[in-house]
Write an enzyme that holds these catalytic residues in place. Structure first.
Site, PDB file in Angstrom:
ATOM      1  CG  ASP A  20      -2.071  -0.863   1.188  1.00 54.64           C
ATOM      2  OD1 ASP A  20      -2.224  -1.544   0.161  1.00 54.64           O
ATOM      3  OD2 ASP A  20      -2.850  -0.891   2.156  1.00 54.64           O
ATOM      4  CE  LYS A  77      -6.905  -1.328  -0.253  1.00 51.13           C
ATOM      5  NZ  LYS A  77      -6.862  -2.782  -0.343  1.00 51.13           N
ATOM      6  N   GLY A 149      -5.376  -2.961   8.763  1.00 51.51           N
ATOM      7  CA  GLY A 149      -5.041  -1.823   9.606  1.00 51.51           C
ATOM      8  C   GLY A 149      -4.824  -2.143  11.069  1.00 51.51           C
ATOM      9  NE  ARG A 161      -3.460 -22.595  11.270  1.00 55.38           N
ATOM     10  CZ  ARG A 161      -2.533 -23.498  10.966  1.00 55.38           C
ATOM     11  NH1 ARG A 161      -2.812 -24.494  10.149  1.00 55.38           N
ATOM     12  NH2 ARG A 161      -1.315 -23.381  11.479  1.00 55.38           N
ATOM     13  N   GLY A 214      -3.080  -7.359   8.219  1.00 53.75           N
ATOM     14  CA  GLY A 214      -2.455  -7.574   9.521  1.00 53.75           C
ATOM     15  C   GLY A 214      -0.997  -7.984   9.471  1.00 53.75           C
ATOM     16  N   GLY A 235      -0.214  -3.628   4.013  1.00 53.50           N
ATOM     17  CA  GLY A 235      -0.844  -2.313   4.019  1.00 53.50           C
ATOM     18  C   GLY A 235      -0.107  -1.388   4.947  1.00 53.50           C
ATOM     19  CB  SER A 236      -1.085  -0.099   8.256  1.00 52.96           C
ATOM     20  OG  SER A 236      -2.415  -0.152   7.788  1.00 52.96           O
TER      21      SER A 236
END
Lengths: 292, 198
Positions: A20, A77, A149, A161, A214, A235-236
């Site tokens: 990102d 996005k 995030g 999983r 995550g 992302g973050s």
């Protein structure tokens, strides 16, 4: 219609990291670190979470700025179900559209009919049923949702999983020639029997599947890879860490060498602080629950 | 004397498994016993008869090879086959590369990265090559702008070179702008025959 060229582009991204980025400077850092693509955004998910309100497609100026700054593919996005935002992104010639739960959904019943587009789509999933529904709608690539995030890998692991377990179940049913049960599965997942049968035979999704939501450390990325995904979205986790340049390179290295603990250890050295994570149970908004 | 035939596929990223499977199928068609292995470490390089560089992002592939310390060693591999990003890696000259991007500079070709544009310009079509007809897939493909006379052209599309080969002393290089690994074994069979001179 299957977007075969989109599926093929996703194949070329395998083993890679998609990052990102919110501006040209970030995009260049990502490319330099060895990212295989960037996701052009106005804010990274943790900032979207903090800002609240309605999160929408980025300003086209922002996307164009990022497209100009790098040579690797640029993704962007749109909101779930917002096919006009998708049309806009296609006209901007982004390489992939992410119909994403990180943005506020525009339609609570229908996702975009992705077969109407030439630009390929990637969509999120929490389990096999969700993945297959998106593929039947025309998604050329899947990513497990995780919880965007948060810097907390637990939801990404849960979703990877879940997909693996559901696929194993189909494989067993096929091996035991329980075709009626496979038909029931197709009904349960609300997809065609042909698609369920294809997954049972392949023993995997018929499109490339990345992890997302995550990932905050090199070891997180390698964990997802060892659990069987084809690559990772971060992302973050990069630009909210203490040293984004180092973190970006370290996550690329750990993803490429995901089966080599020595190399993951080396990549993890002296990175400074990773992003501050969030405990899932304290969240007001669970982005992963958006879209069905 | 080394007995086992070994071909490596550069495996950091890209369509690695597709190349591994196609190479295995090509070997089977030729009734040859060849080990086809993924390559991620520099130690493996000298055990290879040949290397295949897959499709992917040439910037990423170059960086990971350098970080692994295998870049210079790769230049001494006797036989290399590159598709798409792999073809870029073989070229002596590249336009539209990033400022820190390097290539192996082995073939006398000049190539333009992402010359056909973005993903919406990707395409597939049937192409006649000197190896036979092949359904070719072009994904954000590079374009070979010019080649020196030492380079042998294997396929054209609308007047543009899309596959070529070059022999330099005992070394052999093969490059394709598209992805033969996705649709056919003919290019891999041809490469194997060149590598083992059969």
């Amino acid at each position: 219609m299957v977007n075969q060229l989109g599926r093929n582009l996703a194949q070329m991204l395998k083993g890679g990291v998609i990052m990102d980025v919110v501006n040209a400077e970030h995009a260049k850092i990502a490319e330099k670190a060895g990212a295989v693509a960037v996701m052009a955004l106005e804010r990274v998910p943790s900032d979207i979470r903090a800002a609240g309100g309605v999160a929408r497609m980025s300003d086209p100026t922002k996307i164009k700025e990022i497209q100009k700054s790098v040579t690797i593919p640029v993704m962007a996005k749109c909101r779930i179900g917002h096919f006009v935002e998708a049309q806009v992104l296609e006209s901007l010639k982004v390489d992939f559209v992410d119909e994403s739960e990180v943005l506020t959904p525009a339609d609570e019943e229908f996702h975009i009919d992705k077969t109407k587009f030439k630009v390929p789509f990637v969509c999120g999933c929490r389990d096999l049923g969700e993945a297959l529904r998106r593929i039947e709608e025309g998604a050329a690539m899947i990513r497990t949702k995780g919880e965007p995030g948060t810097g907390n890998i637990v939801e990404a692991v849960r979703h990877i999983r879940a997909v693996n377990k559901d696929i194993d179940e189909l494989k067993v049913l096929l091996k035991q020639k329980k075709f009626t049960k496979l038909k029931e599965k197709a009904k349960e997942y609300r997809v065609s029997y042909d698609l369920v049968l294809q997954v049972a035979k392949l023993g995997r999704l018929p499109v490339v599947n990345f992890a997302a939501g995550g990932i905050a450390t090199p070891a997180d990325a390698a964990l997802c890879m060892q659990l069987g995904v084809d690559g990772v979205f971060v992302g973050s986790g990069i630009f909210k860490s203490k040293d984004p340049i180092k973190m970006a390179k370290a996550i690329v290295d750990a993803t490429a060498h995901f089966n080599d603990p020595n190399k993951i250890a080396k990549a993890s050295e002296n990175l400074g602080e990773a992003m501050k994570g969030l405990e899932i149970s304290t969240l007001e908004t669970k982005m992963a629950a958006r879209g069905i | 004397m080394k007995l086992q035939k070994t071909i490596g596929v550069l495996a950091f990223h890209g369509d690695v498994i597709e190349h591994i499977n196609t190479t295995k199928n090509a070997a089977k068609n030729l009734h040859l016993d060849i080990d086809v292995i993924p390559v991620r470490t520099k130690e493996i390089i000298q055990t290879l008869d040949a290397l295949i560089i897959p499709g992917g992002e040439s910037t990423t592939l170059h960086k990971l090879c350098e970080r692994e310390g295998m870049w210079e060693k790769m230049k001494h591999i006797k036989n290399i086959f590159g598709t798409c990003a792999g073809a870029i890696m073989l070229a002596k000259q590249v336009s539209h590369k990033t400022h820190d991007q390097k290539t192996l500079e082995l073939m006398d070709i000049e190539i333009d990265r992402n010359a056909y544009g973005r993903q919406t310009e990707s395409f597939e079509k049937n192409v006649k090559t000197s190896l036979g007809n092949i359904h070719s897939v072009f994904i954000r493909a590079p374009r070979i702008i010019r080649v020196k006379k030492e380079v042998n052209i294997l396929a054209n599309n609308d007047g543009e070179i899309i596959a070529c080969e070059q022999k330099i002393n005992d070394n052999y290089y093969l490059a394709a702008c598209f992805h033969p690994e996705l649709t056919s074994t003919i290019f891999h069979e041809y490469f194997i025959r060149k590598v083992y001179q059969i």
